[in-house]
Design an enzyme around this catalytic site. Structure first.
Site, PDB file in Angstrom:
ATOM      1  N   ARG A   1       8.324  28.356  21.753  1.00  0.00           N
ATOM      2  CA  ARG A   1       9.679  28.909  21.564  1.00  0.00           C
ATOM      3  C   ARG A   1       9.898  29.230  20.091  1.00  0.00           C
ATOM      4  NH1 ARG A   1       9.943  23.621  22.939  1.00  0.00           N
ATOM      5  NH2 ARG A   1      10.774  22.184  21.390  1.00  0.00           N
TER       6      ARG A   1
ATOM      7  N   TYR B   1      -4.358  11.177  26.525  1.00  0.00           N
ATOM      8  CA  TYR B   1      -4.631  11.985  25.332  1.00  0.00           C
ATOM      9  C   TYR B   1      -6.099  11.844  24.913  1.00  0.00           C
ATOM     10  CZ  TYR B   1      -4.077  13.626  20.473  1.00  0.00           C
ATOM     11  OH  TYR B   1      -4.198  14.286  19.275  1.00  0.00           O
TER      12      TYR B   1
END
Length: 312
Positions: A37, A143
């Site tokens: 964004r 992760y």
């Protein structure tokens, strides 16, 4: 010839400073920043910026073609503590974004890739002190699992398709320019903010949890230097160990107290303690120093001084 660079995930903790440094080095118009964004930040406002979803191959391919990109820095990822809350999305983002850029390089649409790995690839069975470059890797976090898998794919694409992909295993990174981003080592960023604002900090790790850390300036230098190195200098195509300093919350608090005598730290370990306990305490990065001349500039003392000056 200057490279034409695309940074995916340019608004994150590393991407923010990396973008600025690369623009200074190669010229603003040669560095295209991108993220999911458009925020009102220096990265967005200081040069070319594109909105891109790292999971959308067609969007990335379009940017590569339109801007005649040669080098991609893939910085988009879900970090350790955040990834534990959303494992399926973390796996999707961390793995498929990597496949997209590897496949663009395989198709000869880009020349070079930087992809960050992490000390999260190590696990509870890894030797904790001076963790070697080649060792047992049994990560226990989403992760870490995604980063270890990514390392293997980078090596595979290099060996089988000749893709020029370069990677370093970042330790915990400490920066004044962006707030903490959901990593287990982020206490070492947050502690500075709280020291200045509140003169106290409640740490989510125990007092003697020792982890490898690095000041962001050093991490950015390492990232740029491994990409500047000649292909012949890069001997490891999974990911290089990288180190600068290791310390505990007690030690960083003592260093802060030299500058802010009234500062107090308390401890209230949460789920991140288990993650931290599975990681190394210190890292052996002799291969990076030997192959492409890696050298750090900041230690705990100089980093603390610099952090407090900037944040104040």
């Amino acid at each position: 010839m200057n490279p034409k660079i695309l940074i995916i995930g340019a608004c994150g903790q590393i991407g923010t400073e990396l973008t600025q440094k690369l623009r200074k080095l190669y010229g603003t118009d040669n560095v295209i920043a991108s993220d999911i964004r458009k925020l009102n930040t220096d990265v967005v406002n200081s040069g070319p910026f594109e909105v891109v979803n790292a999971l959308d191959f067609n969007q990335i391919e379009h940017l590569v073609e339109v801007h005649k990109i040669t080098d991609v820095y893939l910085m988009a990822a879900l970090l350790s503590a955040t990834a534990e809350k959303n494992p399926a999305f973390a796996w999707d983002l961390n793995m498929n974004s990597l496949f997209h850029v590897l496949n663009l390089a395989k198709a000869k649409k880009i020349q070079k890739i930087f992809w960050p790995s992490s000390i999260a690839v190590f696990g509870p069975t890894t030797p904790k002190e001076n963790t070697p470059q080649y060792t047992i890797m049994e990560p226990s976090t989403v992760y870490g699992i995604s980063k270890q898998s990514g390392e293997r794919w980078c090596e595979y694409y290099h060996n089988v398709y000749g893709v020029d992909v370069r990677s370093i295993r970042y330790p915990g990174l400490i920066s004044w320019s962006t707030p903490p981003g959901g990593g287990t080592t982020d206490y070492a960023v947050d502690i500075f903010y709280k020291a200045i604002a509140d003169k106290k900090y409640e740490c989510f790790l125990s007092s003697e949890t020792k982890m490898p850390m690095m000041y962001m300036d050093d991490a950015i230098d390492a990232t740029i230097n491994i990409m500047k190195a000649s292909a012949e200098e890069i001997k490891i195509h999974s990911s290089y160990n990288l180190a600068a300093m290791s310390f505990t919350p007690t030690e960083i608090a003592a260093e802060i107290k030299k500058h802010i005598p009234e500062f107090e730290i308390t401890y209230n370990p949460d789920f991140r303690q288990k993650i931290a306990d599975s990681w190394p305490a210190s890292i052996d990065d002799a291969e990076a120093r030997k192959d492409w001349g890696w050298n750090h500039k900041f230690d705990l003392e100089t980093m603390t001084k610099d952090m407090l000056e900037h944040l104040s």
